[in-house]
Scaffold this active site. Structure first.
Site, mmCIF file in Angstrom:
data_model
loop_
_atom_site.group_PDB
_atom_site.id
_atom_site.type_symbol
_atom_site.label_atom_id
_atom_site.label_comp_id
_atom_site.label_asym_id
_atom_site.label_seq_id
_atom_site.Cartn_x
_atom_site.Cartn_y
_atom_site.Cartn_z
ATOM 1 N N CYS A 50 -3.780 6.185 -6.588
ATOM 2 C CA CYS A 50 -3.184 7.417 -6.045
ATOM 3 C C CYS A 50 -3.886 7.817 -4.738
ATOM 4 O O CYS A 50 -5.023 8.293 -4.761
ATOM 5 C CB CYS A 50 -3.288 8.528 -7.092
ATOM 6 S SG CYS A 50 -2.836 10.168 -6.490
ATOM 7 N N CYS B 202 -4.885 11.506 -4.476
ATOM 8 C CA CYS B 202 -6.050 11.782 -5.330
ATOM 9 C C CYS B 202 -7.343 11.540 -4.560
ATOM 10 O O CYS B 202 -8.307 12.316 -4.662
ATOM 11 C CB CYS B 202 -6.029 10.899 -6.575
ATOM 12 S SG CYS B 202 -4.610 11.139 -7.666
#
Length: 318
Positions: free
Chosen positions: A76, A79
């Protein structure tokens, strides 16, 4: 205390439904996990990894000090942008909050309990109860504002303990280096998000996709910042009134669908656009289909709500 929500007034706060931590509360665990410092016991770190196995102890810790939970995954991109921001702010707060990091791929029970359909997802625990904060790589100033509200809520619940300055997760420095080593266009998008300039962030992600159409991190980031940009400044009541007055106006319906998705009302957002798709002439349907596909991507292609909505869309097409 019932499940609570903070950050709903922020345009980028994509909130999920109520989480269910009952099975985690009941689970007995002998695994090592952070615990409140007592007597000569060592203080828990300010930033640590939480797992399916040790989360019962994390819940117990939240009765002493508010615990921020960062649900993330290695793949991700947003993230990797957000995590260092969370770690920085938690460290600056000097033990008034701690940060529990949950790798959703390695901890499926926690991912399911928190309904982590889109990541990064940031929630909190206060006295063992979940408080939903936000989804996505939101700007640093917004994180600070939400954390300030969280501390106020925790004080109202009598959770006012602090953790002495303990060690920080040893991987934190590496994650900061990974952010600084982002590809130039991703770094530009991250800096724009931090500044609240969602249009510039979208332009950067679009350029990244031109360079590499298979860049899934850029594609996910683009979807998030487009939503942030669209809902910025929208008033929910005004938007609902406009949509009610013009039920076949795509722009009016798009606004409410975006706000519904940003508020965690996923099925409402999909249902509104599918109802609109059903009544429009064939030559006016394309923009609605495109918006639906974009929202599907934000929620996740494997989400049951997306699968149901795709099924209805297919039936309307054929």
């Amino acid at each position: 205390m019932s499940d609570q929500t903070l950050g709903a007034q922020h345009p980028g706060a994509v909130l999920r439904g109520a989480v269910d931590l009952s099975s985690l509360r009941e689970r007995a665990t002998t695994a090592a996990a952070p615990a409140p410092a007592t007597g000569d016991a060592p203080a828990p770190p300010l930033v640590f990894d939480a797992t399916d196995a040790n989360f019962a102890t994390v819940l117990e810790l939240s009765r002493t000090v508010p615990v921020v939970v960062d649900l993330w995954a290695e793949w991700c991109g947003p993230c990797k942008q957000l995590s260092p921001v969370l770690e920085k702010i938690v460290t600056e707060l000097g033990g008034r909050l701690v940060l529990a990091k949950v790798d959703v791929d390695a901890n499926p029970q926690l991912a399911q309990s928190f309904r982590a359909q889109s990541i990064p997802l940031v929630v909190a625990l206060v006295a063992g109860q979940p408080v939903q904060l936000f989804t996505g790589a939101v700007p640093e100033q917004q994180v600070r504002e939400v954390f300030a509200q969280l501390l106020q809520l925790a004080a109202q619940q009598g959770v006012t303990g602090t953790v002495p300055q303990g060690p920080v997760d040893p991987d934190a420095e590496q994650r900061e280096e990974e952010v600084s080593a982002l590809p130039p266009l991703h770094q530009e998008a991250f800096e724009a998000i931090e500044a609240g300039d969602y249009a510039r962030a979208a332009t950067a992600y679009e350029a990244a996709l031109v360079e590499d159409p298979r860049d899934e991190q850029a594609r996910a980031g683009l979807g998030q910042v487009r939503l942030l940009e669209r809902v910025q400044g929208l008033d929910l009541q005004d938007s609902r009134a406009a949509a009610a007055a013009a039920p076949e106006d795509p722009e009016a319906q798009f606004a409410v669908a975006d706000l519904d998705l940003a508020g965690g009302h996923v099925e409402d957002a999909f249902g509104r656009l599918l109802d609109l798709f059903a009544v429009l002439p064939d030559d006016e349907r394309a923009p609605v289909r495109e918006r639906l596909l974009e929202l599907f991507g934000l929620v996740g292609d494997t989400d049951p709500r997306v699968l149901r909505a795709r099924g209805r869309l297919s039936s309307l097409l054929f």
